[in-house]
Design a protein around this motif. Structure first.
Motif, short mmCIF file in Angstrom:
data_model
loop_
_atom_site.label_atom_id
_atom_site.label_comp_id
_atom_site.label_asym_id
_atom_site.label_seq_id
_atom_site.Cartn_x
_atom_site.Cartn_y
_atom_site.Cartn_z
N LYS A 43 -26.38 32.02 -54.72
CA LYS A 43 -25.30 31.34 -55.46
C LYS A 43 -23.90 31.55 -54.87
N TRP A 48 -24.15 24.88 -49.22
CA TRP A 48 -22.92 24.33 -48.66
C TRP A 48 -22.87 24.63 -47.16
N ARG A 120 -18.86 35.33 -52.19
CA ARG A 120 -18.11 34.65 -53.24
C ARG A 120 -17.78 35.67 -54.33
N ALA A 216 -18.94 17.56 -46.22
CA ALA A 216 -19.25 18.87 -46.81
C ALA A 216 -18.46 19.13 -48.09
N THR A 217 -17.76 18.12 -48.59
CA THR A 217 -17.06 18.34 -49.85
C THR A 217 -18.09 18.33 -50.98
N PHE A 245 -28.38 21.21 -59.35
CA PHE A 245 -28.08 22.24 -58.36
C PHE A 245 -26.59 22.23 -58.04
N ARG A 247 -23.53 22.01 -59.45
CA ARG A 247 -23.11 22.12 -60.84
C ARG A 247 -21.63 21.83 -60.97
N LYS A 248 -20.78 22.76 -60.50
CA LYS A 248 -19.34 22.60 -60.63
C LYS A 248 -18.61 22.78 -59.30
P1 A3P Z 1 -21.71 26.52 -59.16
O1 A3P Z 1 -22.96 26.84 -59.92
O2 A3P Z 1 -20.59 27.45 -59.52
O3 A3P Z 1 -21.29 25.10 -59.25
P2 A3P Z 1 -26.09 28.50 -53.35
O4 A3P Z 1 -26.21 27.32 -52.47
O5 A3P Z 1 -25.85 29.77 -52.59
O6 A3P Z 1 -27.22 28.60 -54.31
O7 A3P Z 1 -24.77 28.31 -54.21
C1 A3P Z 1 -24.69 27.33 -55.20
C2 A3P Z 1 -23.26 27.19 -55.64
O8 A3P Z 1 -22.48 26.59 -54.60
C3 A3P Z 1 -23.13 26.30 -56.87
O9 A3P Z 1 -22.00 26.83 -57.60
C4 A3P Z 1 -22.83 24.96 -56.19
O10 A3P Z 1 -22.24 24.02 -57.05
C5 A3P Z 1 -21.86 25.42 -55.11
N1 A3P Z 1 -21.67 24.43 -54.04
C6 A3P Z 1 -22.61 23.74 -53.37
N2 A3P Z 1 -22.03 22.89 -52.50
C7 A3P Z 1 -20.71 23.04 -52.62
C8 A3P Z 1 -19.57 22.43 -51.99
N3 A3P Z 1 -19.71 21.48 -51.07
N4 A3P Z 1 -18.34 22.85 -52.37
C9 A3P Z 1 -18.20 23.79 -53.32
N5 A3P Z 1 -19.22 24.40 -53.95
C10 A3P Z 1 -20.46 24.03 -53.60
#
Ligand code: A3P
Length: 288
Positions: A43, A48, A120, A216-217, A245, A247-248
């Protein structure tokens, strides 16, 4: 909740899609100099960065040609759900992993390949993880309160957040490793990509750099079928999800979850655990 986990050498793996034979022999997995590993605690921005690496390394991905998905280009190392043959895989091999420093292949310790460690702020990690566990995976948790306890005891896939980051940070001199903060990527994606490209020895034209950053946004990834995990979770794991997945993707969502009391408790533990780790953390979007 425990049946979801598999403990091996003091570390909690997810039982699903885990090849026990593979993890028993991780130490001997032959590393190539051209290998690149993204290492994260769950997480923290794994998907990303999988997308970013894929965009940086593969022109087709950058140009949207073909339909290979991000996870096919940058697969998970210890959860090989595509059953790929990593030994036969052409170079450069790009991997994502949640492994702790002491379980990675020996070749990485000889600084043979490059590692990017994404971290993070752990309050946001915990909140993201809570939703992920509740809505996306099969790990059942009833309340945030309960999940926070589990998280602080390390009874989750990835074990204890503090152990993961401290382990990697304290042993960083053994590895060829670059630390990068999720929040830094969020605030300055272009600058972060440039920093990573420099570390990787990759030179991109301005146009290519623009294409990488654009794709990548958060919004674009959410709508990019190559990057979106929602379908994959269903097809690969048969998981019926309630949430998404993507989420925010923000900084500071912990403020919407934690009570003052929970926050105080967390801060106390953080201060004790992290007192010797000079890594910078950002807890709020407005923070520099
Ligand atoms: P949130 O649950 O806070 O939205 P992982 O890939 O390590 O499992 O991490 C998932 C987290 O990264 C989620 O956080 C997801 O929304 C966030 N995430 C994925 N892609 C992203 C992006 N392009 N920019 C910002 N956050 C991103």
């Amino acid at each position: 909740a425990d049946s979801f986990l598999f403990k091996f050498k003091g570390y909690h793996f997810g039982r699903e899609e885990l090849d026990i034979g593979f993890i028993e022999n991780l130490d001997d997995f032959v590393i190539r100099e051209s290998d690149v590993f993204i290492i994260t605690y769950p997480k923290s921005g794994t998907s990303w960065f999988q997308q970013l690496l894929s965009l940086i390394y593969f022109e087709e991905h950058r140009k949207g040609i073909g339909n290979l998905e991000t996870v096919d280009r940058v697969p998970f190392f210890e959860y090989n759900f595509r059953k790929m043959d990593f030994v036969e895989r052409p170079s450069p091999r790009l991997f994502a992993t949640h492994l702790p420093y002491y379980l990675v292949p020996r070749g990485l310790k000889n600084k043979k390949a490059k590692i990017i460690y994404i971290y993070r702020n752990p309050k946001d990690v915990m909140c993201s993880y809570f939703h992920f566990s509740k809505n996306v995976t099969l790990q059942v948790t009833s309340s945030f309160e309960e999940f926070m306890e589990q998280f602080l005891e390390g009874k989750v896939l990835g074990s204890l957040w503090f152990d993961h980051i401290k382990g990697w940070y304290e042993h960083k001199s053994l590895f060829n490793i670059q630390f990068l903060m999720y929040e830094e990527m969020k605030k300055d994606l272009r600058g972060s990509v440039l920093k990573v490209c420099k570390f990787l020895g990759k030179e991109l034209s301005e146009e290519d750099l623009d294409a990488v950053v654009r794709q990548a946004t958060f919004e674009n990834m959410k709508n990019d079928p190559r990057a979106n995990y929602d379908d994959k979770l269903k097809t690969c794991f048969g998981i019926q999800k309630k949430g998404h997945f993507f989420r925010k993707g923000t900084i500071g969502d912990w403020k919407n979850h934690m009570t003052a009391e929970q926050n105080e408790k967390f801060d106390k533990i953080f201060q004790t655990e992290m007192k010797d780790i000079p890594l910078k953390f950002i807890w709020d979007m407005n923070e520099e």
